[in-house]
Design an enzyme around this catalytic site. Structure first.
Site, PDB file in Angstrom:
ATOM      1  CD  GLU A  21      -3.088  -0.887   0.372  1.00 37.38           C
ATOM      2  OE1 GLU A  21      -3.267   0.237  -0.117  1.00 37.38           O
ATOM      3  OE2 GLU A  21      -3.814  -1.858   0.120  1.00 37.38           O
ATOM      4  CB  CYS A  52      -1.812   7.262   1.123  1.00 32.34           C
ATOM      5  SG  CYS A  52      -3.145   6.318   1.854  1.00 32.34           S
ATOM      6  CD  GLU A 100       2.349  10.564  -0.967  1.00 29.96           C
ATOM      7  OE1 GLU A 100       3.511  10.098  -0.887  1.00 29.96           O
ATOM      8  OE2 GLU A 100       1.350   9.941  -0.591  1.00 29.96           O
TER       9      GLU A 100
HETATM   10  P1  NAP Z   1       8.090   5.403   4.846  1.00 29.70           P
HETATM   11  O1  NAP Z   1       9.243   6.305   5.010  1.00 29.70           O
HETATM   12  O2  NAP Z   1       8.068   4.491   3.688  1.00 29.70           O
HETATM   13  O3  NAP Z   1       7.985   4.603   6.225  1.00 29.70           O
HETATM   14  C1  NAP Z   1       6.951   3.669   6.467  1.00 29.70           C
HETATM   15  C2  NAP Z   1       7.485   2.553   7.338  1.00 29.70           C
HETATM   16  O4  NAP Z   1       8.560   1.919   6.653  1.00 29.70           O
HETATM   17  C3  NAP Z   1       8.027   2.989   8.675  1.00 29.70           C
HETATM   18  O5  NAP Z   1       7.692   2.004   9.634  1.00 29.70           O
HETATM   19  C4  NAP Z   1       9.534   3.023   8.450  1.00 29.70           C
HETATM   20  O6  NAP Z   1      10.251   2.799   9.647  1.00 29.70           O
HETATM   21  C5  NAP Z   1       9.702   1.863   7.492  1.00 29.70           C
HETATM   22  N1  NAP Z   1      10.890   1.949   6.647  1.00 29.70           N
HETATM   23  C6  NAP Z   1      11.524   3.038   6.158  1.00 29.70           C
HETATM   24  N2  NAP Z   1      12.581   2.683   5.392  1.00 29.70           N
HETATM   25  C7  NAP Z   1      12.596   1.339   5.364  1.00 29.70           C
HETATM   26  C8  NAP Z   1      13.407   0.368   4.715  1.00 29.70           C
HETATM   27  N3  NAP Z   1      14.433   0.721   3.929  1.00 29.70           N
HETATM   28  N4  NAP Z   1      13.129  -0.933   4.900  1.00 29.70           N
HETATM   29  C9  NAP Z   1      12.098  -1.312   5.668  1.00 29.70           C
HETATM   30  N5  NAP Z   1      11.279  -0.449   6.313  1.00 29.70           N
HETATM   31  C10 NAP Z   1      11.528   0.863   6.158  1.00 29.70           C
HETATM   32  O7  NAP Z   1       6.705   6.206   4.766  1.00 29.70           O
HETATM   33  P2  NAP Z   1       6.219   7.409   5.674  1.00 29.70           P
HETATM   34  O8  NAP Z   1       6.823   8.646   5.175  1.00 29.70           O
HETATM   35  O9  NAP Z   1       6.371   7.065   7.096  1.00 29.70           O
HETATM   36  O10 NAP Z   1       4.668   7.350   5.362  1.00 29.70           O
HETATM   37  C11 NAP Z   1       4.073   8.105   4.396  1.00 29.70           C
HETATM   38  C12 NAP Z   1       3.947   7.334   3.094  1.00 29.70           C
HETATM   39  O11 NAP Z   1       3.054   6.239   3.293  1.00 29.70           O
HETATM   40  C13 NAP Z   1       3.308   8.177   2.003  1.00 29.70           C
HETATM   41  O12 NAP Z   1       3.961   7.960   0.779  1.00 29.70           O
HETATM   42  C14 NAP Z   1       1.877   7.660   1.958  1.00 29.70           C
HETATM   43  O13 NAP Z   1       1.230   7.880   0.738  1.00 29.70           O
HETATM   44  C15 NAP Z   1       2.065   6.218   2.275  1.00 29.70           C
HETATM   45  N6  NAP Z   1       0.821   5.630   2.776  1.00 29.70           N
HETATM   46  C16 NAP Z   1       0.136   4.783   1.963  1.00 29.70           C
HETATM   47  C17 NAP Z   1      -1.074   4.239   2.393  1.00 29.70           C
HETATM   48  C18 NAP Z   1      -1.839   3.301   1.509  1.00 29.70           C
HETATM   49  O14 NAP Z   1      -2.751   2.647   2.016  1.00 29.70           O
HETATM   50  N7  NAP Z   1      -1.548   3.185   0.223  1.00 29.70           N
HETATM   51  C19 NAP Z   1      -1.571   4.561   3.662  1.00 29.70           C
HETATM   52  C20 NAP Z   1      -0.840   5.427   4.454  1.00 29.70           C
HETATM   53  C21 NAP Z   1       0.361   5.956   4.006  1.00 29.70           C
HETATM   54  P3  NAP Z   1      11.680   3.507   9.946  1.00 29.70           P
HETATM   55  O15 NAP Z   1      11.435   4.970   9.872  1.00 29.70           O
HETATM   56  O16 NAP Z   1      12.029   2.986  11.288  1.00 29.70           O
HETATM   57  O17 NAP Z   1      12.651   3.053   8.914  1.00 29.70           O
END
Ligand code: NAP
Length: 464
Positions: free
Chosen positions: A232, A266, A366
């Site tokens: 997602e 998102c 985004e």
């Molecule tokens: P993110 O940076 O991708 O982080 C999400 C999760 O992934 C966190 O738990 C983070 O933990 C972990 N993470 C980061 N780098 C990683 C890696 N290399 N390997 C494994 N895990 C890793 O996203 P965000 O900025 O927190 O969240 C916003 C994004 O989520 C937006 O792009 C939004 O559109 C998307 N989103 C999508 C949906 C959907 O249903 N499609 C819903 C909500 C949000 P750490 O920081 O500890 O690494």
């Protein structure tokens, strides 16, 4: 010594509390426990799993105020919104408690008389989940509930900004009777834990909600052990307001879609694509509503827009606004910031930009903030081209009272979820998810349990 993760309130900068982080060795041990627990849990009856999920749902209901407060404290969203998230999150548990009992196989007529063909479904195995901070409860239950219902065991790695909601949800799950090794939470660095999850042969499925680049990385890393994947990912939602839209309705729904969670969702409308003939009327009405929003600490009465989660998120929003203004956009309202760098508190006042064009970053990236850029169109084909001109395909919205144009738009938009005169289509009964680089798989609805099930085909020979 055990390292600890400190959790801060993004509205005040105050430390809420710290929680222990798991070492790589402890994460591996969790996976081993999950694998062992799977041998029993997957053999329990669907009725039994459903009853435990139902108890979990009830307990969340009893503790909804405490949970909502935790969400507001660590995520910053206004308390009423946080309460709404708890109800939404619990809804997935209730729904999958019911769906657990409806995982059916089938019998297939064979082409010969001496064979019988039976197709059954079984749990894929231990599941590892990684979730973001923007919906600290719902992004977990939308995965955990169908996984547990299907007979999978489940380990969640929540976002470092919002681990407290995850820990409380898991605690309530255990109080409900879900065995500790069946539902676990591990805290620590995403990259490190992600790599353990993707490389470990016991983990059979990775389910991730977060940014597209991290999703792609997890997909690559999962290739060596060929895991099931649900992704997602990010979005860049268009919201089209056609010439014959009900403007009051369009404004009301745009407010809901754009400014909820300070624009950090998102499915947030990221680009408002408005028919040239109504652009001034729409922008004026939207401006009037935006002016009523109150920015501040989500625990204070009347606050409707909380803080931006962190400095990185804040900088991205400011950069997009500045880039648009440098390239000729007008600020109708907003583009004001309350910043306390020392405390790491960042607030963006809801912003409307007009005179926007495709040269601007905000049209392609985004935003994840309370910024509404308005671009105009003259023909429907132009609106569709603008809307689909992105690698993302999560949510799209359009407003029209004309059913012919509406049906046409709904069929032309390359998005997994389309809201017609509806800025908030997300609900437990419906499949949530995106096309293109917004992801793989669906969460919610009857589709939401599918990714946690394997298909097995049994061929019975009847010859003596
Ligand atoms: P993110 O940076 O991708 O982080 C999400 C999760 O992934 C966190 O738990 C983070 O933990 C972990 N993470 C980061 N780098 C990683 C890696 N290399 N390997 C494994 N895990 C890793 O996203 P965000 O900025 O927190 O969240 C916003 C994004 O989520 C937006 O792009 C939004 O559109 C998307 N989103 C999508 C949906 C959907 O249903 N499609 C819903 C909500 C949000 P750490 O920081 O500890 O690494």
């Amino acid at each position: 010594m055990t390292s600890r993760l400190e959790v801060f309130n993004p509205a005040t900068g105050e430390k809420i509390r710290s929680v222990p982080e798991q070492s790589a060795q402890q994460v591996k041990e969790s996976i081993e426990r999950s694998h062992r627990a799977f041998q029993q849990w997957s053999k329990t009856s669907a009725k039994h799993r459903a009853s435990l999920l139902k108890k979990w749902f009830d307990l969340i209901g009893e503790h909804q105020k405490e949970l909502a407060k935790i969400i507001t404290l660590e995520n910053g969203k206004p308390y009423q919104e946080a309460l709404g998230e708890v109800t939404y999150a619990a809804g997935y548990i209730e729904w999958y408690a019911e769906e657990a009992k409806r995982v059916y196989g089938r019998t297939v007529p064979a082409s010969v008389t001496n064979k019988r063909i039976i197709v059954t479904r079984q749990a894929v195995g231990p599941v590892a989940a990684i979730t973001p901070w923007n919906f600290p409860a719902a992004m977990i239950t939308r995965k955990a509930a169908p996984a547990l219902a299907a007979g999978c065991t489940f380990i969640i790695k929540p976002a470092p900004d919002t681990p407290l909601t995850a820990l409380e949800l898991v605690r309530l799950g255990h109080v409900a009777g879900i065995p500790e090794d069946v539902l676990q939470c591990v805290i620590g660095d995403g990259e490190e834990i992600g790599s353990i999850f993707t490389n470990h042969p016991f983990i059979r499925k990775i389910t991730f909600t977060g940014s597209t680049p991290v999703g792609k990385q997890l997909m690559k890393n999962s290739a060596s052990t060929v895991k099931h994947l649900s992704m997602e990912l990010g979005g860049h939602a268009p919201l089209i307001v056609d010439q014959d839209a009900n403007i009051d309705l369009a404004v009301k729904q745009t407010m809901l879609s754009k400014f909820r969670n300070a624009g950090q969702t998102c499915v947030c409308a990221n680009r408002l694509i408005v028919h040239e003939s109504i652009k001034d009327q729409f922008a004026d009405r939207l401006n009037q509503e935006v002016a009523k929003l109150k920015v501040g600490n989500g625990l204070e009465e009347g606050v409707s827009v909380g803080p931006i989660i962190n400095q990185k998120g804040f900088q991205k929003i400011v950069e997009q606004i500045n880039d648009a203004v440098d390239k000729g956009a007008n600020v109708l309202i907003g583009a004001k910031y309350d910043v306390d760098d020392e405390k790491s508190c960042y607030f963006v006042h809801p912003t409307i930009l007009t005179n926007v064009d495709l040269s601007m970053k905000i049209m392609h990236e985004e935003t994840f903030g309370p910024v509404a850029p308005i671009i105009t169109f003259q023909t429907l084909e132009e609106a569709i081209k603008l809307a689909n001109d992105t690698p993302y395909g999560l949510a799209a919205y359009f407003f029209t009272e004309n059913y012919r144009r509406g049906i046409y738009l709904s069929e032309q938009l390359d998005y997994g979820m389309v809201g017609w005169n509806d800025g908030g289509p997300s609900t437990v009964q419906a499949p949530f998810g995106g096309m293109k680089e917004s992801g793989i798989g669906r969460e919610g609805g009857q589709e939401g349990i599918e990714p946690y099930l394997e298909t097995k085909y049994l061929s019975i020979g009847l010859d003596e």
